[in-house]
Design a protein around this motif. Structure first.
Motif, PDB file in Angstrom:
ATOM      1  N   GLY A   4      -5.332  27.682   0.424  1.00  0.00           N
ATOM      2  CA  GLY A   4      -5.006  27.588   2.017  1.00  0.00           C
ATOM      3  C   GLY A   4      -4.983  28.752   2.756  1.00  0.00           C
ATOM      4  N   MET A   5      -4.478  28.465   4.056  1.00  0.00           N
ATOM      5  CA  MET A   5      -4.553  29.417   4.881  1.00  0.00           C
ATOM      6  C   MET A   5      -3.270  29.605   5.637  1.00  0.00           C
ATOM      7  SD  MET A   5      -8.405  30.013   6.056  1.00  0.00           S
ATOM      8  CE  MET A   5      -7.763  31.849   6.644  1.00  0.00           C
ATOM      9  N   PRO A  46     -10.775  19.154   2.994  1.00  0.00           N
ATOM     10  CA  PRO A  46      -9.179  19.307   3.298  1.00  0.00           C
ATOM     11  C   PRO A  46      -8.659  20.581   2.734  1.00  0.00           C
ATOM     12  CG  PRO A  46      -9.847  17.123   2.263  1.00  0.00           C
ATOM     13  CD  PRO A  46     -10.981  18.135   2.109  1.00  0.00           C
ATOM     14  N   ILE A  47      -7.636  21.346   3.526  1.00  0.00           N
ATOM     15  CA  ILE A  47      -7.139  22.329   3.102  1.00  0.00           C
ATOM     16  C   ILE A  47      -5.774  22.551   3.644  1.00  0.00           C
ATOM     17  CG2 ILE A  47      -8.287  23.578   4.947  1.00  0.00           C
ATOM     18  CD1 ILE A  47      -8.089  25.975   3.352  1.00  0.00           C
ATOM     19  N   PRO A  48      -4.841  23.129   3.086  1.00  0.00           N
ATOM     20  CA  PRO A  48      -3.497  23.291   3.483  1.00  0.00           C
ATOM     21  C   PRO A  48      -3.547  24.510   4.606  1.00  0.00           C
ATOM     22  CG  PRO A  48      -3.301  23.227   1.237  1.00  0.00           C
ATOM     23  CD  PRO A  48      -4.725  23.379   1.692  1.00  0.00           C
ATOM     24  N   PHE A  60     -12.469  23.027  19.303  1.00  0.00           N
ATOM     25  CA  PHE A  60     -12.915  23.279  18.071  1.00  0.00           C
ATOM     26  C   PHE A  60     -12.886  22.092  17.404  1.00  0.00           C
ATOM     27  CE2 PHE A  60     -12.075  27.546  19.701  1.00  0.00           C
ATOM     28  CZ  PHE A  60     -12.965  28.661  19.131  1.00  0.00           C
ATOM     29  N   SER A  61     -13.384  21.887  16.106  1.00  0.00           N
ATOM     30  CA  SER A  61     -13.287  20.607  15.441  1.00  0.00           C
ATOM     31  C   SER A  61     -11.948  20.261  14.927  1.00  0.00           C
ATOM     32  CB  SER A  61     -14.464  20.857  14.307  1.00  0.00           C
ATOM     33  OG  SER A  61     -15.582  20.789  14.706  1.00  0.00           O
ATOM     34  N   VAL A  62     -11.654  19.209  14.895  1.00  0.00           N
ATOM     35  CA  VAL A  62     -10.059  18.882  14.262  1.00  0.00           C
ATOM     36  C   VAL A  62     -10.383  19.093  12.686  1.00  0.00           C
ATOM     37  CG1 VAL A  62      -8.454  17.031  13.840  1.00  0.00           C
ATOM     38  CG2 VAL A  62      -9.680  17.346  16.011  1.00  0.00           C
ATOM     39  N   PRO A  63      -9.310  20.104  12.163  1.00  0.00           N
ATOM     40  CA  PRO A  63      -9.151  19.837  10.619  1.00  0.00           C
ATOM     41  C   PRO A  63      -9.453  18.723  10.007  1.00  0.00           C
ATOM     42  CG  PRO A  63      -7.553  21.266  11.684  1.00  0.00           C
ATOM     43  CD  PRO A  63      -8.192  20.539  12.872  1.00  0.00           C
ATOM     44  N   VAL A  64     -10.214  18.734   8.870  1.00  0.00           N
ATOM     45  CA  VAL A  64     -10.477  17.308   8.129  1.00  0.00           C
ATOM     46  C   VAL A  64      -9.283  16.665   7.756  1.00  0.00           C
ATOM     47  CG1 VAL A  64     -11.472  16.612   5.878  1.00  0.00           C
ATOM     48  CG2 VAL A  64     -12.720  18.555   6.975  1.00  0.00           C
ATOM     49  N   ASP A  65      -8.113  17.176   7.298  1.00  0.00           N
ATOM     50  CA  ASP A  65      -6.796  16.420   7.009  1.00  0.00           C
ATOM     51  C   ASP A  65      -5.783  17.080   7.755  1.00  0.00           C
ATOM     52  OD1 ASP A  65      -4.657  14.929   6.216  1.00  0.00           O
ATOM     53  OD2 ASP A  65      -5.674  14.835   4.125  1.00  0.00           O
ATOM     54  N   THR A  66      -5.339  16.672   8.920  1.00  0.00           N
ATOM     55  CA  THR A  66      -4.274  17.362   9.497  1.00  0.00           C
ATOM     56  C   THR A  66      -2.762  16.957   9.007  1.00  0.00           C
ATOM     57  OG1 THR A  66      -4.239  15.354  10.983  1.00  0.00           O
ATOM     58  CG2 THR A  66      -5.431  17.094  11.951  1.00  0.00           C
ATOM     59  N   SER A  67      -2.633  16.184   8.109  1.00  0.00           N
ATOM     60  CA  SER A  67      -1.452  15.802   7.324  1.00  0.00           C
ATOM     61  C   SER A  67      -1.007  17.005   6.525  1.00  0.00           C
ATOM     62  CB  SER A  67      -1.448  14.649   6.598  1.00  0.00           C
ATOM     63  OG  SER A  67      -2.210  14.506   5.273  1.00  0.00           O
ATOM     64  N   PHE A 100      -0.770  18.542  -0.622  1.00  0.00           N
ATOM     65  CA  PHE A 100      -2.334  18.912  -0.918  1.00  0.00           C
ATOM     66  C   PHE A 100      -2.495  18.539  -2.338  1.00  0.00           C
ATOM     67  CE2 PHE A 100      -6.020  20.745  -2.966  1.00  0.00           C
ATOM     68  CZ  PHE A 100      -6.993  20.521  -2.010  1.00  0.00           C
ATOM     69  N   CYS A 101      -1.663  18.943  -3.221  1.00  0.00           N
ATOM     70  CA  CYS A 101      -1.951  18.393  -4.908  1.00  0.00           C
ATOM     71  C   CYS A 101      -1.456  17.021  -5.160  1.00  0.00           C
ATOM     72  CB  CYS A 101      -0.955  19.420  -5.676  1.00  0.00           C
ATOM     73  SG  CYS A 101      -1.690  21.065  -5.503  1.00  0.00           S
TER      74      CYS A 101
END
Length: 457
Positions: free
Chosen positions: A200-201, A221-223, A383-390, A449-450
Motif C-alpha cells: 500500500g501507499m 487494486p492497492i490500499p 489522472f486515471s482513477v485508482p483501480v479500486d477506490t473503496s 484489502f485483505c
C-alpha cells in the motif's frame, strides 16, 4: 468552517520564499505537460517501467525490533525525459524497515515524504517503528527528489542552489510528481518480486498528494491512505497560507517579460473541470474565502503593473489573458499599486507606449496562470482513477489552512467510493499530534484489502 490560527501563525514563522527562480523554463514546462498526457493515462504507462527494473541494497542494519535496509536505483524519469531532473536527484534512495517477526502475511506500506521531511528519521520514528510494534507491518521510505539527505557522505537529491525545502521553480513540483509516480512503480514491482504482500501507499501533506498520484498509475487494486492532502495542489499555492510564501514578484516579472508563458504555455492547459481556471465566472465564488479574513494581514498582497507586448497584434495574448483574468476577478483580491520596473517596456526591452497594449492587473493573471499550470499537472481529475477506490481512506483536517478544499472539486467526486475521515483542528496540529490516527487508517485500508482480495498475490 474556519481556518486554524496555529496554521497561520506557524506559516508566519517561516521566512523562506517559494519559487524564487520563477516558473521554470517554458521548454521544460512543455516537456512536462506532454509527459503528463502519457503518465496521466494508466493504459499508456504499462510498459514505461520494466518489471525487472534494477534496485540495489547497499546497507543493512539490525535494530532491536527490525532490520533497516538502505537502497537505491536510477529514477526512470531520467530515461524517459532526459535532463529534466537535476543531476543530484537522478539516483533515488530509500530505506526499508522490516520487522524481525511478521504477525500475519508480509505487508509493506510505502511512505512518501512531506515538505521539509528530509532523510528518513521523522517517518521512521513517528510512523514506521510504531507500525512494526502495533501491526507487524514493514515500511519503505522513499526520499523525494529536491529533498536533501542529512548525511552528506551519501549525497543529495536536492539541487545545490536550492534553499532548504523551498522549490526554486514552479516546474520543479511537476518534475517531482512525475519522478515519484515512476519511482513508486519501481518499488512496488520490486516488493512484488521479493514476495511481500499486501502492498500500500501513504504520505502526509505533500507526501499524501504524491502517494495519490502514484496510485493512479498502478494497474492493480492497492490500499491508499493520503493524509492532509486533497484533489489538487493549485489551492495550496493560490489560496492557502502557503500562497503568502510564494515569490509573486518574481513570477509576475517573468510572466511580464517572457510572452511564451501566455502565448504558448496557456494553450497546452487541458484541464477543464468545474474548478478550472478556464471556467471564469462559473468558478465558485467562495474561493474568496481562502484569502483569509482572520485579519487584513492574512490576505494576499496583490500588485498591479502594466504588461506591454511588442507589436500591434495582441489578439492571441489578449485571449489568453481573458481566461486568466476571469479567475482573478472571481477571487476578489485586493489590489495595491506597485512601482512598475517593467512598465513601458516590451518583451524585447524596448521602450513603448503603455497605451498600445496594457494589462489592468498582472498579479491576477499570475495567480490564474499558477492555478492553470498547477491543475494541469497536479489535479487528480487529470489522472486515471485508482483501480479500486473503496481501498482509499483519506484523512483530512477540518480547519486546514494549508490545503483549502473550498472552490475545488472534492476527492469523493473524482474517486467515487473513497472514504474521507475528518480530524478536528488544522494542518500543523494534525501533523504533530495525530500520527496514531494516520496509522489506524493504514491498518483499516490494509484489512479492507485483505478481506476483498485474499488471493491477489
Amino acid at each position: 468552517m474556519g481556518v486554524s490560527r496555529l496554521d497561520v501563525f506557524y506559516r508566519r514563522l517561516l521566512l523562506t520564499k517559494l519559487f524564487i527562480g520563477g516558473w521554470g523554463k517554458p521548454e521544460d514546462l512543455k516537456r512536462i505537460f506532454e509527459f503528463r498526457k502519457i503518465i496521466g493515462d494508466r493504459e499508456k504507462c504499462k510498459s514505461l517501467v520494466p518489471k525487472d527494473y534494477p534496485v540495489y541494497i547497499n546497507k543493512t542494519e539490525e535494530l532491536a525490533d527490525c532490520h533497516v535496509q538502505e537502497g537505491f536505483f536510477i529514477s526512470p524519469l531520467e530515461h524517459l525525459v532526459p535532463g529534466i531532473l537535476p543531476q543530484e536527484a537522478i539516483k533515488a534512495r530509500f530505506q526499508f524497515i522490516v520487522p524481525k517477526r511478521w504477525q500475519k502475511n508480509r505487508p509493506v506500506c510505502i511512505h512518501l515524504a512531506g515538505t521539509g521531511d528530509h532523510f528518513f528519521w521523522r517517518r521512521r520514528t513517528l510512523m514506521a517503528r510504531p507500525m512494526i510494534k502495533e501491526a507487524g507491518m514493514a515500511s519503505l521510505l522513499l526520499e523525494n527528489p529536491y529533498c536533501s539527505l542529512t548525511d552528506a557522505a551519501h549525497g543529495y537529491r536536492k539541487p545545490r542552489d536550492q534553499l532548504r525545502s523551498s522549490l526554486k521553480n514552479v516546474s520543479d513540483l511537476f518534475v517531482m510528481g512525475g519522478a515519484l509516480i515512476l519511482e513508486s512503480t519501481v518499488l512496488l514491482r520490486w516488493l512484488e518480486r521479493e514476495g511481500y504482500w499486501p502492498l500500500g501507499m501513504t504520505g502526509i501533506s505533500m507526501g499524501g498528494y504524491m502517494a495519490s498520484l502514484a496510485v493512479t498509475n498502478w494497474p492493480k487494486p492497492i490500499p491508499l491512505i493520503p493524509c492532509l492532502s486533497w484533489s489538487t495542489a493549485s489551492s495550496v499555492f493560490t489560496t492557502g497560507v502557503l500562497s503568502k510564501a510564494v515569490n509573486w514578484t518574481q513570477l509576475e516579472k517573468q510572466y511580464a517579460i517572457n510572452s511564451r508563458y501566455e502565448e504558448e504555455i496557456i494553450k497546452l492547459l487541458e484541464y477543464c473541470g468545474a474548478d478550472s481556471f478556464k471556467m471564469g465566472p462559473k468558478l465558485l465564488t467562495k474561493v474568496e474565502e481562502h484569502f483569509y479574513d482572520l485579519s487584513k494581514d492574512h490576505k494576499l498582497s496583490v500588485s498591479q503593473y502594466t504588461r506591454v507586448d511588442g507589436g500591434s497584434d495582441c489578439g492571441g495574448a489578449r485571449d489568453g489573458a481573458e481566461h486568466l483574468l476571469s479567475l482573478g476577478n472571481s477571487v476578489g483580491a485586493n489590489f495595491e499599486t506597485l512601482p512598475a520596473a517593467l512598465s513601458g517596456y516590451n518583451t524585447h526591452g524596448r521602450k513603448t507606449d503603455p497605451a498600445e497594449c496594457c494589462r489592468p492587473s498582472l498579479h491576477k493573471e499570475s495567480i490564474s496562470f499558477m492555478k492553470g499550470v498547477m491543475d494541469e499537472c497536479t489535479h487528480m481529475a487529470n489522472f486515471s482513477v485508482p483501480v479500486d477506490t473503496s481501498l482509499i481512506i483519506v484523512v483530512q483536517a477540518k480547519e486546514d489552512a494549508y490545503v483549502p478544499r473550498t472552490g475545488v472539486v472534492s476527492l469523493q467526486e473524482i474517486w467515487p467510493g473513497c472514504e474521507v475521515r475528518y480530524l478536528k483542528g488544522g494542518h500543523i496540529s494534525a501533523y504533530l499530534f495525530k500520527q496514531n490516527i494516520f496509522r489506524q487508517a493504514i491498518y483499516d485500508a490494509f484489512d479492507r484489502f485483505c478481506v476483498k482480495y485474499p488471493d491477489l498475490h
